[in-house]
Design a protein around this motif. Sequence first.
Motif, PDB file in Angstrom:
ATOM      1  N   TYR A   1       3.250   9.645  -4.678  1.00 43.52           N
ATOM      2  CA  TYR A   1       2.777   8.836  -3.545  1.00 43.52           C
ATOM      3  C   TYR A   1       3.604   9.112  -2.298  1.00 43.52           C
ATOM      4  O   TYR A   1       4.805   9.396  -2.364  1.00 43.52           O
ATOM      5  CB  TYR A   1       2.871   7.340  -3.884  1.00 43.52           C
ATOM      6  N   TRP A   2       2.914   8.999  -1.154  1.00 44.23           N
ATOM      7  CA  TRP A   2       3.536   9.064   0.166  1.00 44.23           C
ATOM      8  C   TRP A   2       3.341   7.730   0.892  1.00 44.23           C
ATOM      9  O   TRP A   2       2.764   6.784   0.353  1.00 44.23           O
ATOM     10  CB  TRP A   2       2.901  10.185   0.984  1.00 44.23           C
ATOM     11  N   ASP A   3       3.819   7.689   2.104  1.00 43.25           N
ATOM     12  CA  ASP A   3       3.776   6.499   2.957  1.00 43.25           C
ATOM     13  C   ASP A   3       2.376   5.876   2.973  1.00 43.25           C
ATOM     14  O   ASP A   3       1.374   6.562   3.179  1.00 43.25           O
ATOM     15  CB  ASP A   3       4.188   6.886   4.381  1.00 43.25           C
TER      16      ASP A   3
ATOM     17  N   THR B   1       0.819  -1.207   0.000  1.00 45.19           N
ATOM     18  CA  THR B   1       0.000   0.000   0.000  1.00 45.19           C
ATOM     19  C   THR B   1       0.855   1.261   0.000  1.00 45.19           C
ATOM     20  O   THR B   1       1.828   1.362   0.740  1.00 45.19           O
ATOM     21  CB  THR B   1      -0.916   0.035   1.240  1.00 45.19           C
ATOM     22  N   ALA B   2       0.475   2.211  -0.844  1.00 45.24           N
ATOM     23  CA  ALA B   2       1.042   3.563  -0.844  1.00 45.24           C
ATOM     24  C   ALA B   2      -0.133   4.540  -0.912  1.00 45.24           C
ATOM     25  O   ALA B   2      -1.236   4.171  -1.322  1.00 45.24           O
ATOM     26  CB  ALA B   2       1.992   3.773  -2.017  1.00 45.24           C
ATOM     27  N   THR B   3       0.104   5.784  -0.503  1.00 47.96           N
ATOM     28  CA  THR B   3      -0.970   6.782  -0.438  1.00 47.96           C
ATOM     29  C   THR B   3      -0.814   7.820  -1.533  1.00 47.96           C
ATOM     30  O   THR B   3       0.244   8.454  -1.638  1.00 47.96           O
ATOM     31  CB  THR B   3      -0.973   7.492   0.927  1.00 47.96           C
ATOM     32  N   SER B   4      -1.837   7.995  -2.335  1.00 50.83           N
ATOM     33  CA  SER B   4      -1.805   9.007  -3.387  1.00 50.83           C
ATOM     34  C   SER B   4      -1.810  10.397  -2.757  1.00 50.83           C
ATOM     35  O   SER B   4      -2.688  10.718  -1.951  1.00 50.83           O
ATOM     36  CB  SER B   4      -3.025   8.854  -4.308  1.00 50.83           C
ATOM     37  N   VAL B   5      -0.832  11.209  -3.119  1.00 50.11           N
ATOM     38  CA  VAL B   5      -0.765  12.574  -2.598  1.00 50.11           C
ATOM     39  C   VAL B   5      -1.947  13.386  -3.111  1.00 50.11           C
ATOM     40  O   VAL B   5      -2.527  14.205  -2.391  1.00 50.11           O
ATOM     41  CB  VAL B   5       0.561  13.243  -3.007  1.00 50.11           C
ATOM     42  N   ARG B   6      -2.346  13.138  -4.339  1.00 52.97           N
ATOM     43  CA  ARG B   6      -3.406  13.929  -4.965  1.00 52.97           C
ATOM     44  C   ARG B   6      -4.777  13.640  -4.367  1.00 52.97           C
ATOM     45  O   ARG B   6      -5.526  14.559  -4.050  1.00 52.97           O
ATOM     46  CB  ARG B   6      -3.427  13.651  -6.482  1.00 52.97           C
ATOM     47  N   THR B   7      -5.100  12.364  -4.171  1.00 52.56           N
ATOM     48  CA  THR B   7      -6.447  12.003  -3.720  1.00 52.56           C
ATOM     49  C   THR B   7      -6.517  11.667  -2.237  1.00 52.56           C
ATOM     50  O   THR B   7      -7.601  11.672  -1.655  1.00 52.56           O
ATOM     51  CB  THR B   7      -6.966  10.790  -4.499  1.00 52.56           C
ATOM     52  N   GLY B   8      -5.382  11.323  -1.634  1.00 49.65           N
ATOM     53  CA  GLY B   8      -5.387  10.895  -0.243  1.00 49.65           C
ATOM     54  C   GLY B   8      -5.825   9.458  -0.057  1.00 49.65           C
ATOM     55  O   GLY B   8      -5.878   8.956   1.072  1.00 49.65           O
ATOM     56  N   ARG B   9      -6.124   8.768  -1.151  1.00 48.14           N
ATOM     57  CA  ARG B   9      -6.571   7.377  -1.073  1.00 48.14           C
ATOM     58  C   ARG B   9      -5.392   6.426  -1.218  1.00 48.14           C
ATOM     59  O   ARG B   9      -4.399   6.734  -1.872  1.00 48.14           O
ATOM     60  CB  ARG B   9      -7.613   7.072  -2.151  1.00 48.14           C
ATOM     61  N   GLY B  10      -5.552   5.261  -0.633  1.00 52.97           N
ATOM     62  CA  GLY B  10      -4.518   4.251  -0.759  1.00 52.97           C
ATOM     63  C   GLY B  10      -4.604   3.528  -2.090  1.00 52.97           C
ATOM     64  O   GLY B  10      -5.685   3.353  -2.648  1.00 52.97           O
ATOM     65  N   ARG B  11      -3.462   3.140  -2.609  1.00 49.18           N
ATOM     66  CA  ARG B  11      -3.412   2.283  -3.796  1.00 49.18           C
ATOM     67  C   ARG B  11      -2.665   1.018  -3.408  1.00 49.18           C
ATOM     68  O   ARG B  11      -1.589   1.076  -2.804  1.00 49.18           O
ATOM     69  CB  ARG B  11      -2.700   2.966  -4.955  1.00 49.18           C
ATOM     70  N   VAL B  12      -3.239  -0.124  -3.735  1.00 47.98           N
ATOM     71  CA  VAL B  12      -2.625  -1.403  -3.426  1.00 47.98           C
ATOM     72  C   VAL B  12      -1.960  -1.952  -4.683  1.00 47.98           C
ATOM     73  O   VAL B  12      -2.610  -2.141  -5.714  1.00 47.98           O
ATOM     74  CB  VAL B  12      -3.665  -2.404  -2.888  1.00 47.98           C
ATOM     75  N   PHE B  13      -0.664  -2.188  -4.595  1.00 51.09           N
ATOM     76  CA  PHE B  13       0.116  -2.755  -5.701  1.00 51.09           C
ATOM     77  C   PHE B  13       0.271  -4.256  -5.458  1.00 51.09           C
ATOM     78  O   PHE B  13       0.544  -4.697  -4.345  1.00 51.09           O
ATOM     79  CB  PHE B  13       1.501  -2.100  -5.775  1.00 51.09           C
ATOM     80  N   ARG B  14       0.107  -5.040  -6.534  1.00 48.13           N
ATOM     81  CA  ARG B  14       0.188  -6.485  -6.431  1.00 48.13           C
ATOM     82  C   ARG B  14       1.490  -7.008  -7.045  1.00 48.13           C
ATOM     83  O   ARG B  14       2.261  -6.239  -7.595  1.00 48.13           O
ATOM     84  CB  ARG B  14      -1.043  -7.103  -7.084  1.00 48.13           C
TER      85      ARG B  14
ATOM     86  N   GLY C   1      -3.543   2.920   5.017  1.00 47.86           N
ATOM     87  CA  GLY C   1      -3.714   1.521   5.389  1.00 47.86           C
ATOM     88  C   GLY C   1      -2.432   0.947   5.949  1.00 47.86           C
ATOM     89  O   GLY C   1      -1.468   0.786   5.213  1.00 47.86           O
ATOM     90  N   ASN C   2      -2.406   0.657   7.237  1.00 45.03           N
ATOM     91  CA  ASN C   2      -1.153   0.210   7.869  1.00 45.03           C
ATOM     92  C   ASN C   2      -1.368  -1.067   8.677  1.00 45.03           C
ATOM     93  O   ASN C   2      -1.359  -1.042   9.898  1.00 45.03           O
ATOM     94  CB  ASN C   2      -0.606   1.315   8.773  1.00 45.03           C
ATOM     95  N   PRO C   3      -1.492  -2.210   8.002  1.00 44.12           N
ATOM     96  CA  PRO C   3      -1.565  -2.418   6.558  1.00 44.12           C
ATOM     97  C   PRO C   3      -3.025  -2.490   6.106  1.00 44.12           C
ATOM     98  O   PRO C   3      -3.935  -2.391   6.916  1.00 44.12           O
ATOM     99  CB  PRO C   3      -0.886  -3.765   6.379  1.00 44.12           C
ATOM    100  N   THR C   4      -3.225  -2.686   4.799  1.00 43.19           N
ATOM    101  CA  THR C   4      -4.571  -2.803   4.239  1.00 43.19           C
ATOM    102  C   THR C   4      -5.020  -4.258   4.281  1.00 43.19           C
ATOM    103  O   THR C   4      -4.366  -5.137   3.728  1.00 43.19           O
ATOM    104  CB  THR C   4      -4.591  -2.310   2.782  1.00 43.19           C
ATOM    105  N   ILE C   5      -6.162  -4.507   4.941  1.00 41.15           N
ATOM    106  CA  ILE C   5      -6.670  -5.873   5.113  1.00 41.15           C
ATOM    107  C   ILE C   5      -7.530  -6.322   3.924  1.00 41.15           C
ATOM    108  O   ILE C   5      -7.595  -7.509   3.588  1.00 41.15           O
ATOM    109  CB  ILE C   5      -7.502  -5.968   6.408  1.00 41.15           C
ATOM    110  N   THR C   6      -8.188  -5.372   3.270  1.00 40.17           N
ATOM    111  CA  THR C   6      -9.184  -5.685   2.238  1.00 40.17           C
ATOM    112  C   THR C   6      -8.733  -6.716   1.199  1.00 40.17           C
ATOM    113  O   THR C   6      -9.476  -7.663   0.909  1.00 40.17           O
ATOM    114  CB  THR C   6      -9.643  -4.403   1.533  1.00 40.17           C
TER     115      THR C   6
END
Length: 344
Positions: free
Chosen positions: A198-200, A156-169, A205-210
Amino acid sequence: MPTASATGSRLLIDLALQGGGSHGAFTWGVLDRLLEEPWLTIDGITGTSAGAMNAAILVAGYAAGGATGARAALERFWRSVSHAALASPFQRGPLDVLLGRWTLDNSPMFVALDLTSRLFSPYDLNPGGSNPLEAILAEQIDFDRLADAPIRLFVTATSVRTGRGRVFRNNEVRPEVLLASACLPTLFQAVEIDGEPYWDGGYSGNPTITPLVRECSSRDTILVQINPVERPGTPRSARDILNRLNEVSFNAVLLKELRMIALLRRMASSCHDEAAAWANMRIHRVSSTKLLELGYSSKLNAEWAFLAMLRDEGRRAAGAFLAQHGDSLGQRSTFDLDQLLEGV
């Protein structure tokens, strides 16, 4: 009823790994101990910041050489981090060394960084955007192995623009993704991926469970927690207040997901399919009160003696968890989620 640990049959588990700088060496110890158990099979791992690095190292190492390869890869990574830190300006003071304190609060360079980071941004202080972890990650992880690895990886990383997390696989993870997941905006410039800064990942999500619920077959998730949820007393110094603020903010999204699981369990009889998957997830936690003794500055301490101490504590905590709760894996949750609903 015989349990997986008692019968020796294999059990699918997921791992959820928090971030926390060099405190991630505690997670290394937990993973090292869990990988010794042949009856545990890792289905998926979600991680943020240092947790993401531990996760990627484990997945790549496992793809190359099974559990033994994963354990060796984790040790090589943390030894590389420690070796690189020998040239770091952030070193303990003589008195702290003498008294066996791991804090950097009395390090002149840490104090200077702490003050200047409140006045200047990393774009002022580090215009080149260098990060010493970049070379270590490129050297220690065979990113090509991640795509076809038998363990699902979620970073998980956090989009600076939207503030939403993005999950990379798995096939999306590369050095810049891990750097983005660990990018504290007061220390490092935002990391661009596909033109997006992206930021931390800890902010979202620390971490993201979904993804563990939606994409993995395991119904048992072991959370390795290194950011204390509860801390006794009221912080009074500016540094202690900031430390506690970081702990609260970096736990907030995780706690919301866990509360949702607790709520869905209470409504399980009327849940639709996906909600039922959330409600049926068995949650376990490995943590240590030892981490309560460590302040924010020690997250930048990468001395080998400190990392080895955290590793050993992680192994001890994982061993204690298995001794106390190993027979509950595959049967029931051992982390009381209902306590999170108190006062809600």
